[in-house]
Design a protein around this motif. Structure first.
Motif, PDB file in Angstrom:
ATOM      1  N   VAL A 126      41.873  30.155  11.220  1.00  0.00           N
ATOM      2  CA  VAL A 126      42.497  29.096  12.025  1.00  0.00           C
ATOM      3  C   VAL A 126      43.737  29.641  12.731  1.00  0.00           C
ATOM      4  CG1 VAL A 126      43.515  26.795  11.984  1.00  0.00           C
ATOM      5  CG2 VAL A 126      41.627  27.333  10.442  1.00  0.00           C
ATOM      6  N   HIS A 127      44.537  30.417  12.018  1.00  0.00           N
ATOM      7  CA  HIS A 127      45.744  30.995  12.626  1.00  0.00           C
ATOM      8  C   HIS A 127      45.383  31.882  13.814  1.00  0.00           C
ATOM      9  CE1 HIS A 127      47.872  30.467   8.484  1.00  0.00           C
ATOM     10  NE2 HIS A 127      47.908  29.374   9.209  1.00  0.00           N
ATOM     11  N   GLU A 128      44.277  32.591  13.701  1.00  0.00           N
ATOM     12  CA  GLU A 128      43.846  33.467  14.800  1.00  0.00           C
ATOM     13  C   GLU A 128      43.435  32.637  16.015  1.00  0.00           C
ATOM     14  OE1 GLU A 128      42.991  37.092  16.745  1.00  0.00           O
ATOM     15  OE2 GLU A 128      44.266  36.513  15.056  1.00  0.00           O
ATOM     16  N   ILE A 129      42.754  31.517  15.768  1.00  0.00           N
ATOM     17  CA  ILE A 129      42.376  30.624  16.864  1.00  0.00           C
ATOM     18  C   ILE A 129      43.626  30.072  17.548  1.00  0.00           C
ATOM     19  CG2 ILE A 129      41.289  28.408  17.425  1.00  0.00           C
ATOM     20  CD1 ILE A 129      39.266  28.972  15.196  1.00  0.00           C
ATOM     21  N   CYS A 130      44.602  29.666  16.743  1.00  0.00           N
ATOM     22  CA  CYS A 130      45.863  29.137  17.289  1.00  0.00           C
ATOM     23  C   CYS A 130      46.569  30.193  18.141  1.00  0.00           C
ATOM     24  CB  CYS A 130      46.776  28.683  16.158  1.00  0.00           C
ATOM     25  SG  CYS A 130      46.271  27.148  15.354  1.00  0.00           S
ATOM     26  N   ARG A 131      46.591  31.419  17.638  1.00  0.00           N
ATOM     27  CA  ARG A 131      47.271  32.501  18.366  1.00  0.00           C
ATOM     28  C   ARG A 131      46.622  32.723  19.722  1.00  0.00           C
ATOM     29  NH1 ARG A 131      46.764  37.592  19.631  1.00  0.00           N
ATOM     30  NH2 ARG A 131      44.718  37.805  18.615  1.00  0.00           N
ATOM     31  N   LYS A 132      45.302  32.772  19.743  1.00  0.00           N
ATOM     32  CA  LYS A 132      44.595  33.028  20.987  1.00  0.00           C
ATOM     33  C   LYS A 132      44.703  31.845  21.955  1.00  0.00           C
ATOM     34  CE  LYS A 132      41.256  36.314  19.054  1.00  0.00           C
ATOM     35  NZ  LYS A 132      39.833  36.592  18.762  1.00  0.00           N
ATOM     36  N   LEU A 133      44.646  30.628  21.408  1.00  0.00           N
ATOM     37  CA  LEU A 133      44.779  29.445  22.257  1.00  0.00           C
ATOM     38  C   LEU A 133      46.181  29.365  22.851  1.00  0.00           C
ATOM     39  CD1 LEU A 133      43.747  26.813  23.445  1.00  0.00           C
ATOM     40  CD2 LEU A 133      44.247  25.678  21.277  1.00  0.00           C
ATOM     41  N   SER A 134      47.184  29.672  22.060  1.00  0.00           N
ATOM     42  CA  SER A 134      48.572  29.666  22.551  1.00  0.00           C
ATOM     43  C   SER A 134      48.759  30.705  23.655  1.00  0.00           C
ATOM     44  CB  SER A 134      49.547  29.959  21.404  1.00  0.00           C
ATOM     45  OG  SER A 134      49.548  28.910  20.465  1.00  0.00           O
ATOM     46  N   SER A 135      48.167  31.866  23.446  1.00  0.00           N
ATOM     47  CA  SER A 135      48.270  32.934  24.441  1.00  0.00           C
ATOM     48  C   SER A 135      47.623  32.511  25.762  1.00  0.00           C
ATOM     49  CB  SER A 135      47.605  34.204  23.899  1.00  0.00           C
ATOM     50  OG  SER A 135      47.642  35.242  24.860  1.00  0.00           O
ATOM     51  N   ALA A 136      46.447  31.903  25.670  1.00  0.00           N
ATOM     52  CA  ALA A 136      45.751  31.445  26.877  1.00  0.00           C
ATOM     53  C   ALA A 136      46.532  30.331  27.565  1.00  0.00           C
ATOM     54  CB  ALA A 136      44.349  30.963  26.514  1.00  0.00           C
ATOM     55  N   THR A 137      47.168  29.472  26.775  1.00  0.00           N
ATOM     56  CA  THR A 137      47.972  28.381  27.336  1.00  0.00           C
ATOM     57  C   THR A 137      49.162  28.938  28.106  1.00  0.00           C
ATOM     58  OG1 THR A 137      47.347  26.864  25.550  1.00  0.00           O
ATOM     59  CG2 THR A 137      49.344  26.336  26.779  1.00  0.00           C
ATOM     60  N   ARG A 138      49.848  29.902  27.530  1.00  0.00           N
ATOM     61  CA  ARG A 138      51.009  30.501  28.207  1.00  0.00           C
ATOM     62  C   ARG A 138      50.608  31.172  29.517  1.00  0.00           C
ATOM     63  NH1 ARG A 138      52.230  32.076  22.883  1.00  0.00           N
ATOM     64  NH2 ARG A 138      51.381  34.162  23.286  1.00  0.00           N
ATOM     65  N   ARG A 139      49.426  31.771  29.545  1.00  0.00           N
ATOM     66  CA  ARG A 139      48.948  32.442  30.753  1.00  0.00           C
ATOM     67  C   ARG A 139      48.425  31.443  31.787  1.00  0.00           C
ATOM     68  NH1 ARG A 139      45.893  35.331  27.003  1.00  0.00           N
ATOM     69  NH2 ARG A 139      43.976  34.514  27.976  1.00  0.00           N
ATOM     70  N   GLY A 140      48.227  30.217  31.363  1.00  0.00           N
ATOM     71  CA  GLY A 140      47.651  29.224  32.256  1.00  0.00           C
ATOM     72  C   GLY A 140      46.161  29.406  32.451  1.00  0.00           C
TER      73      GLY A 140
END
Length: 440
Positions: A126-140
């Motif tokens: 779950v933490h890995e999913i959160c990390r990747k989703l956060s990264s994609a969000t920051r990049r737009g």
């Protein structure tokens, strides 16, 4: 403990599976009983293991059985009675493959091949999913965000246990961050609807997440979904509008007026989309009226009192409670009390709900009656008396209600007591009034 489990294992050695045949099959054919090898049986359930796992003591159990054991508060190994140093479970692939092979070799209609179990979701996943989703969000990168949102949705479909793992490991806040990032893009409405849907099974998501939903663009988006024609989106938006309004910030109430939230909430209730949407809308209305009394006039103009009274008449308990709470909040203002008093059904309904629905409903009913009696109109108290309020309120003082409820009941009885001459038609004798002194 050890003896009892050894005894169960001996019983297990003799356990057999008897094929279940239809009536016609039982006449024409019969199968020999199939004995389950002891090493394939779970020591807890004494059944064939479907998902064998090893715990810290080295004993193998079926995952469902050992999780139920640990979930019940047990901290020891059922077989050895040893205190567990960790509750980790490691899949026993060797035993699982042997069981699968045995099921095939048994070749009986009563034995089905045990499928390879799904690997349970772990917090690190779950933490890995959160990390990747956060990264994609920051990049737009909304396309990548959409992929992870879809993955989270699939995880939620796997069951309550997986949902719990997702909820407890920070996904809610990450989704709120994503919602805020893309809330100004109308082309991504579908993705934003999906986020709100996922968030509904993660409530409460915490003040940090709600604060993100309360930002200017996020609030406008939630309000827009609340006004949409998609009933599911409206229902989910109502859930979070209620959460947003609980922040008690003046900025939030300004947004609510600006985005026509009042009309949207009222329409959602009238449309009877669902019980959940009705409850969420009523709570949101209560918060708005209580924290910003001047907004009550807007609700009154579009028929809040009559609609609330209708729900008190025949709604289920939780909705009735919320409707009474809203009615009490309306009566905080003079304009609200005047409007409530105009409805001839209000007083009989309030008296009827005392000591009948719940403590919350009773407290709200007594509070509204008290507020109306304080308007200074003797005819109100006379109506209260003739409706049998005295006996009901007296009952509230004798039953185990909370202090706030009893305080309101006591104050109401004092007002009734001041008009004793009006009560001759409601009681057999004025001697009964000696009991009124007890709560004062």
């Amino acid at each position: 403990m050890g003896f009892s489990w050894r005894k169960r294992l001996r019983v297990a050695n003799e356990k057999k599976i008897t094929p279940v045949l239809s009536w016609s099959e039982s006449e024409s054919e019969s199968e020999t009983d199939i004995t389950i090898p002891p090493e394939f049986q779970c020591p807890i359930s004494i059944d064939l293991m479907k998902d064998p796992v090893i715990i810290s003591t080295g004993i193998t159990y079926d995952r469902e059985s050992i999780e139920t054991w640990i979930g019940s508060g047990n901290k020891t190994c059922p077989v050895t009675n040893t205190v567990l140093t960790t509750f980790d479970q490691t899949p026993n692939h060797t035993i699982r493959k042997l069981i699968q092979s045995w099921c095939v070799e048994a070749g009986s209609s009563s034995i089905q091949r045990i499928p390879t179990p799904r690997v349970p979701l772990m917090p690190r996943d779950v933490h890995e999913i959160c990390r990747k989703l956060s990264s994609a969000t920051r990049r737009g990168d909304y396309e990548k965000c959409g992929e992870f949102i879809g993955k989270i949705k699939k995880l939620g479909d796997e069951g309550e246990k997986t949902r719990k793992c997702v909820t407890e490991n920070g996904v809610g806040l990450t989704l709120c961050d994503c919602f805020e990032k893309f809330s100004g893009n109308e082309k991504l409405t579908f993705m934003l609807k999906e986020i709100l849907y996922l968030l509904t099974w993660m409530v409460p998501i915490g003040s940090d997440g709600i604060t993100k939903l309360a930002s200017t663009t996020s609030f406008r988006c939630v309000a827009g979904l609340l006004r949409s024609k998609d009933d599911t989106a409206r229902e989910n938006a109502a859930v979070f509008m209620k959460e947003i309004l609980s922040l008690d910030k003046m900025q939030v109430y300004a947004f609510a007026v600006e985005n026509r939230v009042v009309e949207a909430l009222m329409k959602l209730i009238r449309d009877s989309v669902s019980t959940r949407s009705t409850k969420s809308s009523l709570i949101a209305i209560y918060q708005m009226v209580l924290q910003k009394p001047e907004i009550a006039s807007e609700f009154l103009e579009i028929g809040l009192v009559n609609m609330t009274v209708e729900m008190i008449v025949d709604a289920e308990m939780n909705v009735c409670e919320n409707a009474l709470v809203v009615l009490d909040a309306i009566c905080e203002t003079e304009e609200g009390r005047e409007e409530v008093r105009k409805n001839v059904l209000v007083m009989p309904l309030l008296v009827e709900k005392i000591a009948k629905v719940s403590e919350l409903a009773t407290r709200s009913s007594v509070s509204v009656i008290l507020r109306l009696c304080k308007m200074g109109n003797a005819s109100v108290i006379e109506e209260v008396v003739h409706l049998g309020t005295f006996q009901k309120v007296l009952l509230v003082l004798q039953v185990g209600y909370g202090e706030e409820t009893k305080e309101k009941a006591t104050e109401l009885l004092k007002m009734i007591n001041s008009q004793m001459k009006l009560m001759s038609d409601c009681v057999d004798s004025l001697v009964e009034f000696k009991y009124i002194k007890k709560p004062f």
